[in-house]
Scaffold this motif. Structure first.
Motif, PDB file in Angstrom:
ATOM      1  N   MET A   1       6.802   6.017 -39.728  1.00 26.99           N
ATOM      2  CA  MET A   1       5.811   7.065 -39.511  1.00 26.99           C
ATOM      3  C   MET A   1       5.984   7.656 -38.122  1.00 26.99           C
ATOM      4  SD  MET A   1       2.511   6.438 -41.438  1.00 26.99           S
ATOM      5  CE  MET A   1       2.136   5.261 -42.669  1.00 26.99           C
ATOM      6  N   ARG A   2       5.393   8.808 -37.967  1.00 31.84           N
ATOM      7  CA  ARG A   2       5.538   9.528 -36.713  1.00 31.84           C
ATOM      8  C   ARG A   2       4.154   9.754 -36.122  1.00 31.84           C
ATOM      9  NH1 ARG A   2       7.060  14.945 -37.084  1.00 31.84           N
ATOM     10  NH2 ARG A   2       6.815  14.598 -39.293  1.00 31.84           N
ATOM     11  N   LEU A   3       4.025   9.550 -34.812  1.00 30.89           N
ATOM     12  CA  LEU A   3       2.750   9.796 -34.131  1.00 30.89           C
ATOM     13  C   LEU A   3       2.696  11.277 -33.766  1.00 30.89           C
ATOM     14  CD1 LEU A   3       0.242   8.658 -32.636  1.00 30.89           C
ATOM     15  CD2 LEU A   3       1.690   8.336 -30.667  1.00 30.89           C
ATOM     16  N   VAL A   4       1.664  11.956 -34.184  1.00 25.74           N
ATOM     17  CA  VAL A   4       1.584  13.388 -33.867  1.00 25.74           C
ATOM     18  C   VAL A   4       0.196  13.756 -33.338  1.00 25.74           C
ATOM     19  CG1 VAL A   4       3.336  14.312 -35.423  1.00 25.74           C
ATOM     20  CG2 VAL A   4       1.049  13.859 -36.283  1.00 25.74           C
ATOM     21  N   ARG A  43       8.021   8.622 -25.582  1.00 20.97           N
ATOM     22  CA  ARG A  43       8.616   7.706 -26.573  1.00 20.97           C
ATOM     23  C   ARG A  43       7.576   7.189 -27.571  1.00 20.97           C
ATOM     24  NH1 ARG A  43      10.598   3.495 -22.720  1.00 20.97           N
ATOM     25  NH2 ARG A  43       9.222   4.570 -21.282  1.00 20.97           N
ATOM     26  N   PRO A  44       7.047   8.071 -28.391  1.00 23.71           N
ATOM     27  CA  PRO A  44       5.959   7.679 -29.307  1.00 23.71           C
ATOM     28  C   PRO A  44       6.388   6.635 -30.318  1.00 23.71           C
ATOM     29  CG  PRO A  44       6.769   9.866 -29.826  1.00 23.71           C
ATOM     30  CD  PRO A  44       7.408   9.480 -28.539  1.00 23.71           C
ATOM     31  N   GLU A  45       7.701   6.438 -30.490  1.00 25.67           N
ATOM     32  CA  GLU A  45       8.142   5.426 -31.463  1.00 25.67           C
ATOM     33  C   GLU A  45       7.785   4.011 -31.012  1.00 25.67           C
ATOM     34  OE1 GLU A  45      10.031   7.699 -30.086  1.00 25.67           O
ATOM     35  OE2 GLU A  45      11.408   6.676 -28.719  1.00 25.67           O
ATOM     36  N   ARG A  46       7.263   3.855 -29.782  1.00 20.59           N
ATOM     37  CA  ARG A  46       6.845   2.530 -29.331  1.00 20.59           C
ATOM     38  C   ARG A  46       5.503   2.115 -29.914  1.00 20.59           C
ATOM     39  NH1 ARG A  46       6.443   2.613 -23.264  1.00 20.59           N
ATOM     40  NH2 ARG A  46       5.772   4.737 -23.641  1.00 20.59           N
ATOM     41  N   LEU A  52       4.642  -0.391 -38.316  1.00 16.49           N
ATOM     42  CA  LEU A  52       3.996  -1.494 -39.023  1.00 16.49           C
ATOM     43  C   LEU A  52       2.804  -1.088 -39.871  1.00 16.49           C
ATOM     44  CD1 LEU A  52       4.137  -4.051 -36.103  1.00 16.49           C
ATOM     45  CD2 LEU A  52       5.696  -3.830 -38.001  1.00 16.49           C
ATOM     46  N   GLN A  53       2.423   0.205 -39.810  1.00 21.05           N
ATOM     47  CA  GLN A  53       1.222   0.596 -40.536  1.00 21.05           C
ATOM     48  C   GLN A  53       1.377   0.358 -42.033  1.00 21.05           C
ATOM     49  OE1 GLN A  53      -0.072   4.740 -40.295  1.00 21.05           O
ATOM     50  NE2 GLN A  53      -2.006   3.975 -39.489  1.00 21.05           N
ATOM     51  N   ARG A  58      -2.850  -1.146 -42.887  1.00 22.77           N
ATOM     52  CA  ARG A  58      -4.016  -0.703 -42.130  1.00 22.77           C
ATOM     53  C   ARG A  58      -3.543  -0.187 -40.781  1.00 22.77           C
ATOM     54  NH1 ARG A  58      -5.502  -4.603 -38.262  1.00 22.77           N
ATOM     55  NH2 ARG A  58      -4.310  -6.503 -38.496  1.00 22.77           N
ATOM     56  N   THR A  59      -4.461   0.459 -40.073  1.00 25.18           N
ATOM     57  CA  THR A  59      -4.112   0.979 -38.757  1.00 25.18           C
ATOM     58  C   THR A  59      -4.217  -0.143 -37.734  1.00 25.18           C
ATOM     59  OG1 THR A  59      -5.104   3.038 -39.448  1.00 25.18           O
ATOM     60  CG2 THR A  59      -4.638   2.812 -37.118  1.00 25.18           C
ATOM     61  N   LEU A  60      -3.161  -0.320 -36.960  1.00 27.31           N
ATOM     62  CA  LEU A  60      -3.201  -1.308 -35.884  1.00 27.31           C
ATOM     63  C   LEU A  60      -3.675  -0.589 -34.624  1.00 27.31           C
ATOM     64  CD1 LEU A  60       0.339  -2.434 -36.781  1.00 27.31           C
ATOM     65  CD2 LEU A  60      -1.653  -3.838 -37.165  1.00 27.31           C
TER      66      LEU A  60
END
Ligand SMILES: Cc1ncc(C[n+]2csc(CCOP(=O)(O)OP(=O)(O)O)c2C)c(N)n1
Ligand code: SF4
Ligand code: SF4
Ligand code: SF4
Lengths: 90, 256
Positions: A1-4, A43-46, A52-53, A58-60
């Motif tokens: 997933m990607r953080l946006v 570096r949003p991939e961190r 792991l979602q 669930r959302t961590l």
């Protein structure tokens, strides 16, 4: 997933920059086309949610999403075939 | 959330959005269906929140949210009623409804977004404005002591009372969840920042500064009690946080 960050919703309050344990959100520098200085992602991939979602179902952590008053932060599924970057921070 | 109505009218950095997130998260965790949940609010910035929720909502007259909510609960006790309100709405014009709703201990969950000011009308002093704080109607600093809404709710008889801030999102969500579960009136006070009307007059230039203040000045109720027992001083500007009371007085409007 990607953080946006949804640029249509974000109002540039920078509250997200204060809560992230990895300091992924950094204060932005340039206003966008709506004149709002949206934070930049370092570096949003961190973010553990990007990997792991789906695994945990669930959302961590989720601090940024909860504190964002404008519901602008989310994680999006990658399009099929899209390249993804993985980073793990200990 | 009603995605079509976003972005909402709250100013940049307004804590109301955060409290709304926490409330919705708690309601989701309860698994209540949208057909059986009603959100009630009065007038004010904070009271605009139910308009963005995908469920039945009632946007009532100023200060009367609790009166309307009582009506709903008495007529249809099977509905889950959540009241979202502001400090002016709840404690100033609606103060009487508040104490009597607590006295009757009606099965409601009341989330008060306390921004310590009248936000919508341009920053007038409210009953919860801290002493010496500046507002448009107190240009030399408020001379009155502020209301402690939690103490008020406890004295009036609410079954569950707790206080958190818009910085403590996880704890606030947990407190709202506990409040939704408990029969009888549960009152959750969420201190929130109002950068536009409170912050800019009171040395919090940015929304972040006030949230940082909540973070550094918050002190748990357990710690306050310990300090009291040890006979030590409690810092005068501390914000007491945590679960103030959980009890089992007879409640009204609980489904049999
Ligand atoms: C009967 C009545 N009196 C006064 C008003 C004006 N008024 C509108 S909003 C408001 C203050 C609301 O303050 P609060 O409940 O603290 O909400 P906030 O905007 O701070 O979130 C007032 C006095 C009104 N709409 N109706
Ligand atoms: S979920 Fe947590 S770790 Fe991930 S970006 Fe948000 S605050 Fe940072
Ligand atoms: S908290 Fe939300 S609205 Fe504020 S800057 Fe971050 S993404 Fe934008
Ligand atoms: S005036 Fe204050 S309470 Fe109202 S939306 Fe703006 S920041 Fe929020």
């Amino acid at each position: 997933m990607r953080l946006v960050i949804d640029e249509k919703r974000c109002k540039g309050c920078d509250l997200c920059t204060m809560v992230c344990p990895y300091r992924i959100f950094q204060p932005g520098k340039r206003p966008n086309m709506r004149g709002i200085v949206v934070p930049e992602l370092d570096r949003p991939e961190r973010c553990p949610n990007t990997r792991l979602q789906a695994l945990y179902g669930r959302t961590l952590c989720g601090m940024c999403q909860m504190i964002c008053p404008d519901q602008a932060i989310s994680w999006q599924e990658e399009r099929p075939g899209e390249k993804r970057k993985v980073a793990i921070e200990f | 959330m009603r995605a079509d109505r976003l972005p909402h009218i709250f100013c940049s950095g307004c804590g109301n959005g955060t409290v709304l997130n926490c409330t919705l998260n708690a309601v989701d965790q309860m698994g209540w269906k949208k057909e059986e949940t009603v959100f009630v609010s009065g007038i004010g910035c904070s009271s605009r929140a139910p308009g963005y929720i995908l469920a039945d909502s009632l946007h009532t007259t100023h200060g009367r949210a609790l009166a309307f909510a009582t009506g709903i609960k008495m007529a249809k006790p099977e509905l889950h009623v959540v009241v979202l309100t502001g400090d002016g709405d709840l404690a100033a014009i609606g103060g009487n409804h508040f104490i009597h709703a607590c006295r009757r201990n009606i099965d409601l969950s009341v989330v008060c977004m306390n921004n310590m000011i009248y936000g919508m009308t341009g920053g007038q002093v409210s009953p919860t404005t801290p002493r010496t704080a500046l507002s448009t109607t107190t240009p030399y600093g408020s001379a009155e002591p502020a209301f402690d809404l939690c103490e008020l709710a406890i004295a009036a008889g609410a079954n569950y009372v707790s206080r958190w801030t818009s910085f403590h999102v996880k704890e606030l969500t947990r407190a709202i969840l506990a409040g939704l579960r408990i029969p009888g009136l549960s009152f959750i006070e969420a201190l929130s920042q109002c950068p536009t009307n409170f912050g800019k007059r009171n040395k919090f230039r940015q929304a972040m500064d006030q949230v940082e203040y909540f973070k550094t000045h918050g002190i748990l109720i357990e710690k306050v009690q310990r300090l009291r027992e040890e006979g030590k001083d409690i810092p005068p500007d501390a914000i007491v946080l945590g679960e103030m009371i959980r009890r089992n007085r007879p409640a009204m409007g609980v489904r049999k």
